[in-house]
Scaffold this active site. Sequence first.
Site, PDB file in Angstrom:
ATOM      1  N   ASP A 259      48.505  53.475 -40.001  1.00  0.00           N
ATOM      2  CA  ASP A 259      48.444  54.400 -38.859  1.00  0.00           C
ATOM      3  C   ASP A 259      47.139  55.187 -38.881  1.00  0.00           C
ATOM      4  O   ASP A 259      46.799  55.857 -37.901  1.00  0.00           O
ATOM      5  CB  ASP A 259      49.626  55.381 -38.907  1.00  0.00           C
TER       6      ASP A 259
ATOM      7  N   ASP B  23      58.414  47.394 -35.685  1.00  0.00           N
ATOM      8  CA  ASP B  23      58.155  48.551 -36.552  1.00  0.00           C
ATOM      9  C   ASP B  23      59.382  48.887 -37.397  1.00  0.00           C
ATOM     10  O   ASP B  23      60.501  48.444 -37.096  1.00  0.00           O
ATOM     11  CB  ASP B  23      57.790  49.744 -35.645  1.00  0.00           C
TER      12      ASP B  23
END
Length: 705
Positions: free
Chosen positions: A526, A458
């Site tokens: 997301d 990430d």
Amino acid sequence: MPPTPSSVSFDPTRGLVVLQTPNSVYAVRIGADGSPRHLHWGEPLDTDALCGLPAAASPAASSFETDPAPDELAPQTGARFGQAGLQVRFADGTRGAQWSFTGHTVRDGELRLHLADRHYPLAAELGYRVRPGSDVIERWVELTHTGADDSGPITVDRLDSAAWTLPALPDYRLNHLVGGWNSEFQLQRDRLPVAETVLTSRRGLTSHHASPWIALDDGTADEEHGEVWSTALAWSGSWRITVHRDPVGRTTWTGGFGHEGLSWTIQPGQSLHTPVFAGLYTPDGFGAASRAWHAHIRTGVLPAPDRDRPVVYNSWEATGFDVDQPGQLSLARVAARLGAELFVLDDGWFGGRTSDRAGLGDWTPRPEAFPDGLRPLADEVHRLGMAFGLWVEPEMVNRDSDLYRAHPDWVVHAATRDATELRNQLMLNFARPEVEAWAHRTLDQLVRDHDVDWFKWDANRVVTEAGWAGHPDPDRLWIDHTRAVHRIMDRLRADHPGLRIEACAGGGGRADLGILARTDQVWTSDNTDPVDRINIQHGFSQLFPAQAMAAWVTDSPNVTTGRTTPLRFRFHVAMAGALGLGGDLTAWSEEELEEAAALVIRYKEIRPLVQHGHQYRLHGPAGLTAVHYASQDDTEHAVLAWRPATRFGHPAPGLPLPALDPAAHYLDIDEGITHSGAALTCQGIDLRLPAGDYASRLIRLRRTV
Ligand code: GLA
């Protein structure tokens, strides 16, 4: 007829470069001034036709006209006033390059044109590559300082990978992807203004907001028809593409790494290489363009395209930072029961990470959460038959971390400026060799210590106050940080051949051909709301294949949007990519668990089609969208159709499936009915959608004759 093989050739007497692909020809002519000039990109033309095209470098008819011959890389000299893809400054203040063409090399489908400045010690190679069976042309540039040791540095203010030029069209439309966090990959189709249009990321990441992929057409192309020219840059940091439509109807674009205002120096003997900027001409619409990109990504980009993407379970939406061994174990057991093949422990497992305020940088298991380390969890996950994955964010650090306390100078910062924190974190400067070495060592050790099969890598912030105190060429950080990320991924994969990596940057903030060359898939967004995902997935699919698109089924109501949707609808949307599960499974009812397990089985049945087949995007009437996946040999088919909202009095008519063979027959595997291909391509299939909103269906067809 077998497709025309791809080839590259150079005819020195005519100064003519010809790149031939199955459905296109790309041609360049060396101009009278030594600069490679664009000649043709589009439908196949033979050499005679190419030679008949107007001379590349024609003298300007008036002193106010610009040079009409578009450059392959505009060098900022002569009567050129557009965006220069190459901008250099020499020690005496002189700007721009003036080329002599010094030769070419051809090897294994790769052509390099060699250029040398007529006065200064600067050489460039323009690279071109074609691959068998593909219409994609890969291009790049290598710039070298050829001077003696004492000749001083050359400053590079811009080094694009390539410029692209369209034939004259009656009009031009720009198709591109825009968005933001939670709303990535929104497809935008805009008439191209007579102006320079800049698409860029100044963030040090590819970005959620714009993607380095564009497609141009004359405004009339659709999924199945029309000429489309598209390009994609293989770069995971800042980038810029400038599209110029001039008043007399010529459209060119130039693109590469870095945003405006950066400059880099090259010392004698040093070179600067650009990333690849790939281009594709397709005569048959946006759908064919996407399928050609998908094929290219499978054959020329992804490191392991043939491996099935596993059904992942990821704990983030279930537990957030509230992570501990018993909680993760209970999730893992349910995930295994549902058929998950990979369990990913997300954020919160390390250092002092109980919120996003602390811990980044300290990649050791948090003792309160995992008193015996991660081994017991990893072993149990493996025992349950799943691979074990770990979330990491190696480029980032919280001020509240042992790493920052030990190495405050490792962060990207300007000594005299406040360092802006984003999500309470700072960015490490991976351009520093010792930081790159630390990151590689740390990740390598994690794999060894915990038997990690998968990293979700990430990156939850972008670059601000870019600085590299004490470094003579501080803007190098914009290039070298990204290169270090790529390099670490490459090394990890080479040393641990079973390791897979998922690219993530707060969702889809780092999705590009550069990152995909060393990862298996991208965490698309997301936002896991299935209605929003339909659009996000539509945009993503313009360039990227479904096997690279991670898509989870999460809880309802959705954590981001609050929308309530049926489990089946959530599944049907996520089944269009690399399926995953992301909710709090311990709160699902027995009924939901059973339905989910059955849908995971169904997904695994269609996975070869979704992940390795051809994709056709379909738009039906009445708010209906669908994606059709066909096996490479056209025998097996899966159609996923979604209708988020019903309009009273507007029943969904049949959904035509134009990719089927009208002469064949197809069995609907679940209904046991055989349809004629002619009816399915023209009248369409009756979806028999359930009544109400969030209706969806999966249809599986098998060719019978
Ligand atoms: C990012 C990712 C999420 C999750 C969180 C964890 O936002 O995109 O999937 O991993 O970070 O902090």
